[in-house]
Design a protein around this motif. Structure first.
Motif, PDB file in Angstrom:
ATOM      1  N   GLN A 101       0.828  -1.204   0.000  1.00 34.99           N
ATOM      2  CA  GLN A 101       0.000   0.000   0.000  1.00 34.99           C
ATOM      3  C   GLN A 101       0.863   1.254   0.000  1.00 34.99           C
ATOM      4  OE1 GLN A 101      -2.814   0.685   3.184  1.00 34.99           O
ATOM      5  NE2 GLN A 101      -3.375   2.666   2.340  1.00 34.99           N
ATOM      6  N   GLU A 102       1.934   1.258   0.790  1.00 38.18           N
ATOM      7  CA  GLU A 102       2.816   2.424   0.813  1.00 38.18           C
ATOM      8  C   GLU A 102       3.448   2.662  -0.557  1.00 38.18           C
ATOM      9  OE1 GLU A 102       4.332   2.427   5.447  1.00 38.18           O
ATOM     10  OE2 GLU A 102       5.292   1.072   4.010  1.00 38.18           O
ATOM     11  N   LEU A 103       3.861   1.599  -1.208  1.00 38.65           N
ATOM     12  CA  LEU A 103       4.458   1.745  -2.537  1.00 38.65           C
ATOM     13  C   LEU A 103       3.435   2.245  -3.552  1.00 38.65           C
ATOM     14  CD1 LEU A 103       6.831   1.546  -4.434  1.00 38.65           C
ATOM     15  CD2 LEU A 103       6.366  -0.905  -4.658  1.00 38.65           C
ATOM     16  N   SER A 104       2.234   1.734  -3.467  1.00 40.74           N
ATOM     17  CA  SER A 104       1.174   2.198  -4.361  1.00 40.74           C
ATOM     18  C   SER A 104       0.866   3.672  -4.097  1.00 40.74           C
ATOM     19  CB  SER A 104      -0.082   1.353  -4.157  1.00 40.74           C
ATOM     20  OG  SER A 104      -1.111   1.789  -5.006  1.00 40.74           O
ATOM     21  N   ASP A 105       0.700   4.029  -2.829  1.00 44.40           N
ATOM     22  CA  ASP A 105       0.410   5.433  -2.486  1.00 44.40           C
ATOM     23  C   ASP A 105       1.565   6.341  -2.897  1.00 44.40           C
ATOM     24  OD1 ASP A 105      -1.983   4.524  -1.419  1.00 44.40           O
ATOM     25  OD2 ASP A 105      -1.525   5.091   0.651  1.00 44.40           O
ATOM     26  N   LEU A 106       2.799   5.904  -2.663  1.00 46.45           N
ATOM     27  CA  LEU A 106       3.961   6.687  -3.067  1.00 46.45           C
ATOM     28  C   LEU A 106       3.959   6.924  -4.573  1.00 46.45           C
ATOM     29  CD1 LEU A 106       6.701   8.063  -2.570  1.00 46.45           C
ATOM     30  CD2 LEU A 106       7.748   5.778  -2.754  1.00 46.45           C
ATOM     31  N   THR A 107       3.591   5.921  -5.324  1.00 46.89           N
ATOM     32  CA  THR A 107       3.552   6.053  -6.782  1.00 46.89           C
ATOM     33  C   THR A 107       2.544   7.117  -7.200  1.00 46.89           C
ATOM     34  OG1 THR A 107       4.279   3.766  -7.030  1.00 46.89           O
ATOM     35  CG2 THR A 107       3.207   4.784  -8.934  1.00 46.89           C
ATOM     36  N   PHE A 108       1.404   7.166  -6.536  1.00 49.35           N
ATOM     37  CA  PHE A 108       0.425   8.215  -6.832  1.00 49.35           C
ATOM     38  C   PHE A 108       0.978   9.594  -6.465  1.00 49.35           C
ATOM     39  CE2 PHE A 108      -2.683   4.764  -7.097  1.00 49.35           C
ATOM     40  CZ  PHE A 108      -3.416   5.177  -8.201  1.00 49.35           C
ATOM     41  N   VAL A 109       1.690   9.693  -5.352  1.00 45.90           N
ATOM     42  CA  VAL A 109       2.308  10.968  -4.964  1.00 45.90           C
ATOM     43  C   VAL A 109       3.299  11.416  -6.043  1.00 45.90           C
ATOM     44  CG1 VAL A 109       3.841  12.099  -3.287  1.00 45.90           C
ATOM     45  CG2 VAL A 109       1.975  10.626  -2.475  1.00 45.90           C
ATOM     46  N   VAL A 110       4.121  10.483  -6.519  1.00 53.71           N
ATOM     47  CA  VAL A 110       5.106  10.814  -7.562  1.00 53.71           C
ATOM     48  C   VAL A 110       4.398  11.212  -8.859  1.00 53.71           C
ATOM     49  CG1 VAL A 110       7.008   9.922  -8.971  1.00 53.71           C
ATOM     50  CG2 VAL A 110       6.902   9.372  -6.527  1.00 53.71           C
ATOM     51  N   MET A 111       3.342  10.494  -9.217  1.00 52.51           N
ATOM     52  CA  MET A 111       2.578  10.853 -10.417  1.00 52.51           C
ATOM     53  C   MET A 111       2.068  12.279 -10.312  1.00 52.51           C
ATOM     54  SD  MET A 111       0.305   7.336 -10.831  1.00 52.51           S
ATOM     55  CE  MET A 111      -1.098   8.273 -11.356  1.00 52.51           C
ATOM     56  N   ALA A 112       1.507  12.626  -9.160  1.00 55.11           N
ATOM     57  CA  ALA A 112       0.903  13.946  -8.983  1.00 55.11           C
ATOM     58  C   ALA A 112       1.944  15.058  -9.047  1.00 55.11           C
ATOM     59  CB  ALA A 112       0.136  14.009  -7.668  1.00 55.11           C
ATOM     60  N   ILE A 113       3.058  14.904  -8.349  1.00 49.49           N
ATOM     61  CA  ILE A 113       4.038  15.985  -8.358  1.00 49.49           C
ATOM     62  C   ILE A 113       4.633  16.158  -9.750  1.00 49.49           C
ATOM     63  CG2 ILE A 113       5.998  14.601  -7.521  1.00 49.49           C
ATOM     64  CD1 ILE A 113       5.245  18.377  -6.899  1.00 49.49           C
ATOM     65  N   ASN A 114       4.806  15.080 -10.474  1.00 50.10           N
ATOM     66  CA  ASN A 114       5.300  15.214 -11.843  1.00 50.10           C
ATOM     67  C   ASN A 114       4.300  15.967 -12.718  1.00 50.10           C
ATOM     68  OD1 ASN A 114       8.019  13.909 -12.610  1.00 50.10           O
ATOM     69  ND2 ASN A 114       7.153  12.496 -11.108  1.00 50.10           N
ATOM     70  N   ALA A 115       3.023  15.740 -12.521  1.00 49.60           N
ATOM     71  CA  ALA A 115       2.002  16.479 -13.287  1.00 49.60           C
ATOM     72  C   ALA A 115       2.004  17.955 -12.897  1.00 49.60           C
ATOM     73  CB  ALA A 115       0.626  15.866 -13.063  1.00 49.60           C
ATOM     74  N   TRP A 116       2.068  18.242 -11.590  1.00 48.03           N
ATOM     75  CA  TRP A 116       2.127  19.638 -11.145  1.00 48.03           C
ATOM     76  C   TRP A 116       3.374  20.318 -11.705  1.00 48.03           C
ATOM     77  CZ3 TRP A 116      -2.047  21.862  -9.766  1.00 48.03           C
ATOM     78  CH2 TRP A 116      -3.002  21.239  -8.962  1.00 48.03           C
ATOM     79  N   ASN A 117       4.508  19.609 -11.693  1.00 49.39           N
ATOM     80  CA  ASN A 117       5.742  20.175 -12.249  1.00 49.39           C
ATOM     81  C   ASN A 117       5.552  20.527 -13.712  1.00 49.39           C
ATOM     82  OD1 ASN A 117       8.169  17.985 -10.544  1.00 49.39           O
ATOM     83  ND2 ASN A 117       7.098  19.773  -9.789  1.00 49.39           N
ATOM     84  N   ARG A 118       4.938  19.659 -14.447  1.00 50.92           N
ATOM     85  CA  ARG A 118       4.789  19.884 -15.879  1.00 50.92           C
ATOM     86  C   ARG A 118       3.895  21.088 -16.182  1.00 50.92           C
ATOM     87  NH1 ARG A 118       7.166  15.624 -14.976  1.00 50.92           N
ATOM     88  NH2 ARG A 118       8.142  14.221 -16.466  1.00 50.92           N
ATOM     89  N   ILE A 119       2.807  21.241 -15.461  1.00 51.63           N
ATOM     90  CA  ILE A 119       1.942  22.386 -15.735  1.00 51.63           C
ATOM     91  C   ILE A 119       2.588  23.686 -15.264  1.00 51.63           C
ATOM     92  CG2 ILE A 119       0.483  22.377 -13.646  1.00 51.63           C
ATOM     93  CD1 ILE A 119      -1.908  22.757 -15.711  1.00 51.63           C
TER      94      ILE A 119
END
Length: 159
Positions: A118-136
């Motif tokens: 669960q931690e790895l899955s949640d961490l992956t979502f956190v990484v996905m989100a920050i990468n999207a915020w970075n891109r915009i």
């Protein structure tokens, strides 16, 4: 430097939904201090001045030590990070850079040794989100510090 367009005004429904998605991390299996480190590292890798500025300030507000903030860029050589943090930072780098051959099994196994499924899955979502915020933020040249008042970041005393 000035912001190109205000994506929050141009796409308000999408912005609200994505913000709600990101705010859901407050209740995920990854603790706030680790999320701060991950968001800082991804923002460094992506060259996102706005997000780096914001997440450093948030980390200070959350109690992160200043020297550790300086060491995020050199986390492999630093003695200031525990194995769990090192695993999360390595995972962040792999997902941010996405190697041609995918995430190596060795890295996955090493990270799984520190994080539950669960931690790895949640961490992956956190990484996905920050990468999207970075891109915009990079795409539309959002000015670092421009939302400090709205986000309460003045409490960091870093201005």
């Amino acid at each position: 430097m000035s912001q190109r367009i205000n994506y929050m005004e141009q796409s308000p429904e999408l912005f609200k939904k994505f913000l709600d998605f990101s705010l859901a991390f407050r209740h995920c299996a990854i603790e706030e201090s680790l999320r701060d480190l991950v968001e800082i590292r991804a923002s460094q890798l992506n060259g996102c001045a706005f997000c780096l500025d914001m997440h450093v300030k948030q980390a200070r507000i959350h109690g992160e030590r200043e020297l550790r903030l300086h060491h995020v860029a050199i986390w492999r050589e630093s003695t200031l990070f525990v194995p769990r943090e090192r695993a999360a930072l390595a995972w962040t780098e792999a997902l941010t850079r996405l190697p041609e051959q995918g995430v190596p099994a060795e890295l996955y196994d090493r990270v799984r040794g520190q994080l539950s499924e669960q931690e790895l899955s949640d961490l992956t979502f956190v990484v996905m989100a920050i990468n999207a915020w970075n891109r915009i933020s990079v795409a539309f040249a959002v000015v670092p510090g421009s939302y400090d008042t709205a986000y309460g970041l003045g409490k960091a005393n870093l201005s």
